[in-house]
Design a protein around this motif. Structure first.
Motif, PDB file in Angstrom:
ATOM      1  N   ALA A   8     -43.036 -30.255 -41.574  1.00 22.49           N
ATOM      2  CA  ALA A   8     -42.065 -30.326 -42.672  1.00 22.49           C
ATOM      3  C   ALA A   8     -40.872 -29.426 -42.388  1.00 22.49           C
ATOM      4  O   ALA A   8     -39.723 -29.795 -42.667  1.00 22.49           O
ATOM      5  CB  ALA A   8     -42.729 -29.936 -43.987  1.00 22.49           C
ATOM      6  N   ASP A   9     -41.125 -28.243 -41.833  1.00 15.90           N
ATOM      7  CA  ASP A   9     -40.026 -27.337 -41.474  1.00 15.90           C
ATOM      8  C   ASP A   9     -39.114 -27.975 -40.431  1.00 15.90           C
ATOM      9  O   ASP A   9     -37.883 -27.948 -40.553  1.00 15.90           O
ATOM     10  CB  ASP A   9     -40.580 -26.020 -40.911  1.00 15.90           C
ATOM     11  CG  ASP A   9     -41.278 -25.176 -41.962  1.00 15.90           C
ATOM     12  OD1 ASP A   9     -41.036 -25.401 -43.165  1.00 15.90           O
ATOM     13  OD2 ASP A   9     -42.059 -24.297 -41.569  1.00 15.90           O
ATOM     14  N   TYR A  13     -34.961 -29.123 -40.998  1.00 18.02           N
ATOM     15  CA  TYR A  13     -33.806 -28.648 -40.237  1.00 18.02           C
ATOM     16  C   TYR A  13     -33.180 -29.767 -39.399  1.00 18.02           C
ATOM     17  O   TYR A  13     -31.962 -29.785 -39.198  1.00 18.02           O
ATOM     18  CB  TYR A  13     -34.180 -27.441 -39.388  1.00 18.02           C
ATOM     19  CG  TYR A  13     -34.325 -26.202 -40.235  1.00 18.02           C
ATOM     20  CD1 TYR A  13     -33.195 -25.558 -40.731  1.00 18.02           C
ATOM     21  CD2 TYR A  13     -35.574 -25.714 -40.590  1.00 18.02           C
ATOM     22  CE1 TYR A  13     -33.315 -24.443 -41.544  1.00 18.02           C
ATOM     23  CE2 TYR A  13     -35.705 -24.597 -41.408  1.00 18.02           C
ATOM     24  CZ  TYR A  13     -34.567 -23.967 -41.884  1.00 18.02           C
ATOM     25  OH  TYR A  13     -34.681 -22.866 -42.702  1.00 18.02           O
ATOM     26  N   LEU A  14     -33.997 -30.704 -38.936  1.00 14.80           N
ATOM     27  CA  LEU A  14     -33.447 -31.844 -38.219  1.00 14.80           C
ATOM     28  C   LEU A  14     -32.611 -32.713 -39.155  1.00 14.80           C
ATOM     29  O   LEU A  14     -31.481 -33.096 -38.827  1.00 14.80           O
ATOM     30  CB  LEU A  14     -34.574 -32.665 -37.592  1.00 14.80           C
ATOM     31  CG  LEU A  14     -34.170 -33.933 -36.840  1.00 14.80           C
ATOM     32  CD1 LEU A  14     -33.125 -33.633 -35.774  1.00 14.80           C
ATOM     33  CD2 LEU A  14     -35.401 -34.587 -36.224  1.00 14.80           C
ATOM     34  N   HIS A 105     -37.105 -43.961 -36.274  1.00 15.41           N
ATOM     35  CA  HIS A 105     -38.007 -44.031 -35.125  1.00 15.41           C
ATOM     36  C   HIS A 105     -38.519 -42.641 -34.748  1.00 15.41           C
ATOM     37  O   HIS A 105     -39.720 -42.455 -34.491  1.00 15.41           O
ATOM     38  CB  HIS A 105     -37.276 -44.659 -33.940  1.00 15.41           C
ATOM     39  CG  HIS A 105     -38.175 -45.020 -32.812  1.00 15.41           C
ATOM     40  ND1 HIS A 105     -39.035 -46.095 -32.845  1.00 15.41           N
ATOM     41  CD2 HIS A 105     -38.355 -44.425 -31.607  1.00 15.41           C
ATOM     42  CE1 HIS A 105     -39.710 -46.155 -31.710  1.00 15.41           C
ATOM     43  NE2 HIS A 105     -39.320 -45.155 -30.942  1.00 15.41           N
ATOM     44  N   ALA A 106     -37.623 -41.664 -34.743  1.00 17.02           N
ATOM     45  CA  ALA A 106     -38.020 -40.295 -34.416  1.00 17.02           C
ATOM     46  C   ALA A 106     -38.983 -39.741 -35.457  1.00 17.02           C
ATOM     47  O   ALA A 106     -39.989 -39.098 -35.112  1.00 17.02           O
ATOM     48  CB  ALA A 106     -36.782 -39.410 -34.314  1.00 17.02           C
ATOM     49  N   VAL A 140     -34.179 -31.238 -29.958  1.00 17.91           N
ATOM     50  CA  VAL A 140     -33.296 -32.178 -30.655  1.00 17.91           C
ATOM     51  C   VAL A 140     -32.613 -31.491 -31.843  1.00 17.91           C
ATOM     52  O   VAL A 140     -31.430 -31.720 -32.102  1.00 17.91           O
ATOM     53  CB  VAL A 140     -34.075 -33.428 -31.099  1.00 17.91           C
ATOM     54  CG1 VAL A 140     -33.230 -34.309 -32.014  1.00 17.91           C
ATOM     55  CG2 VAL A 140     -34.539 -34.224 -29.882  1.00 17.91           C
ATOM     56  N   ILE A 141     -33.345 -30.636 -32.553  1.00 14.64           N
ATOM     57  CA  ILE A 141     -32.738 -29.881 -33.660  1.00 14.64           C
ATOM     58  C   ILE A 141     -31.580 -29.029 -33.142  1.00 14.64           C
ATOM     59  O   ILE A 141     -30.477 -29.030 -33.706  1.00 14.64           O
ATOM     60  CB  ILE A 141     -33.783 -28.995 -34.358  1.00 14.64           C
ATOM     61  CG1 ILE A 141     -34.781 -29.843 -35.134  1.00 14.64           C
ATOM     62  CG2 ILE A 141     -33.098 -27.997 -35.311  1.00 14.64           C
ATOM     63  CD1 ILE A 141     -35.976 -29.062 -35.656  1.00 14.64           C
ATOM     64  N   ALA A 142     -31.825 -28.299 -32.061  1.00 15.90           N
ATOM     65  CA  ALA A 142     -30.786 -27.429 -31.500  1.00 15.90           C
ATOM     66  C   ALA A 142     -29.577 -28.245 -31.066  1.00 15.90           C
ATOM     67  O   ALA A 142     -28.415 -27.870 -31.335  1.00 15.90           O
ATOM     68  CB  ALA A 142     -31.345 -26.636 -30.325  1.00 15.90           C
ATOM     69  N   ASP A 143     -29.816 -29.374 -30.410  1.00 19.46           N
ATOM     70  CA  ASP A 143     -28.719 -30.205 -29.931  1.00 19.46           C
ATOM     71  C   ASP A 143     -27.917 -30.787 -31.096  1.00 19.46           C
ATOM     72  O   ASP A 143     -26.682 -30.796 -31.070  1.00 19.46           O
ATOM     73  CB  ASP A 143     -29.281 -31.344 -29.068  1.00 19.46           C
ATOM     74  CG  ASP A 143     -28.195 -32.146 -28.370  1.00 19.46           C
ATOM     75  OD1 ASP A 143     -27.581 -31.607 -27.431  1.00 19.46           O
ATOM     76  OD2 ASP A 143     -27.968 -33.304 -28.761  1.00 19.46           O
TER      77      ASP A 143
END
Length: 203
Positions: A8-9, A13-14, A105-106, A140-143
């Protein structure tokens, strides 16, 4: 402290980065969402296209879950950097729709697999190409947040619009006069510091 669900976290953020990236397109013309805003061609809709491509790769193909979405800009012989800009034939609706399908999809991959599931990144060096789902989602979150930051600056330079999300500017409150005064103070401080360094070097 209340325990939280790690998935969930990560999803929170994503999604916040995804939403911010799309929000930066709102109210702009076709020209403005596509035009290069930096010497290296950074453009708003291209950032969305790139983010969709990254999600479909790292949170799809890497874990044996191909989306089936055609991505001609990744095909053999495709033009270099083709995932970072949008042709006149690729509509805004198509790119935004692709990104939303990439989210779905992710998210399905995140829901279906344990965070310690190992996938293989085919574009990494052999022998160094294994990655856990946890690592992939974090990457992916960072990007996505990095590119949302790019989009925030590009949009501010276009029309002065800033903010993390609708209703959350994330900057100090102030009218145009306040910001002009504030920017002037920063400029003077920078020049003063530069002058002191130059003076110290002469001594």
């Amino acid at each position: 402290m209340t325990p939280t669900d790690p998935k969930a976290d990560l999803r929170f953020y994503l999604q916040s980065a995804r939403d911010a990236l799309l929000w930066k397109l709102e109210g702009l013309s076709e020209y403005d969402v596509r035009r290069p805003a930096t010497p290296t061609g950074t453009n708003l809709l291209g950032l969305v296209k790139h983010a969709a491509t990254v999600e479909l790769g790292y949170l799809g193909d890497v874990f044996g879950r191909p989306s089936g979405e055609p991505l001609p800009w990744l095909a053999d012989g495709a033009e270099q950097n083709a995932d970072m800009w949008v042709t006149a034939d690729e509509s805004r609706a198509y790119v935004v729709g692709l990104y939303r399908r990439a989210w779905a999809h992710a998210d399905a991959t995140i829901d279906a697999l344990a965070l310690d599931t190992v996938g293989r990144v085919p574009w990494w060096d052999e022998g160094k190409d294994e990655v856990t789902l946890h690592h992939a989602v974090t990457r992916v979150i960072a990007d996505t947040h990095r590119h949302a930051g790019h989009a925030d600056i590009v949009r501010e330079l276009m029309d002065g619009a800033v903010g993390m999300s609708e209703g959350n500017a994330g900057v100090a409150p102030g009218n145009s006069a306040w910001w002009e005064t504030y920017r002037g103070r920063l400029e003077r401080a920078a020049r003063e510091a530069d002058g002191r360094v130059a003076s110290d070097q002469v001594r």
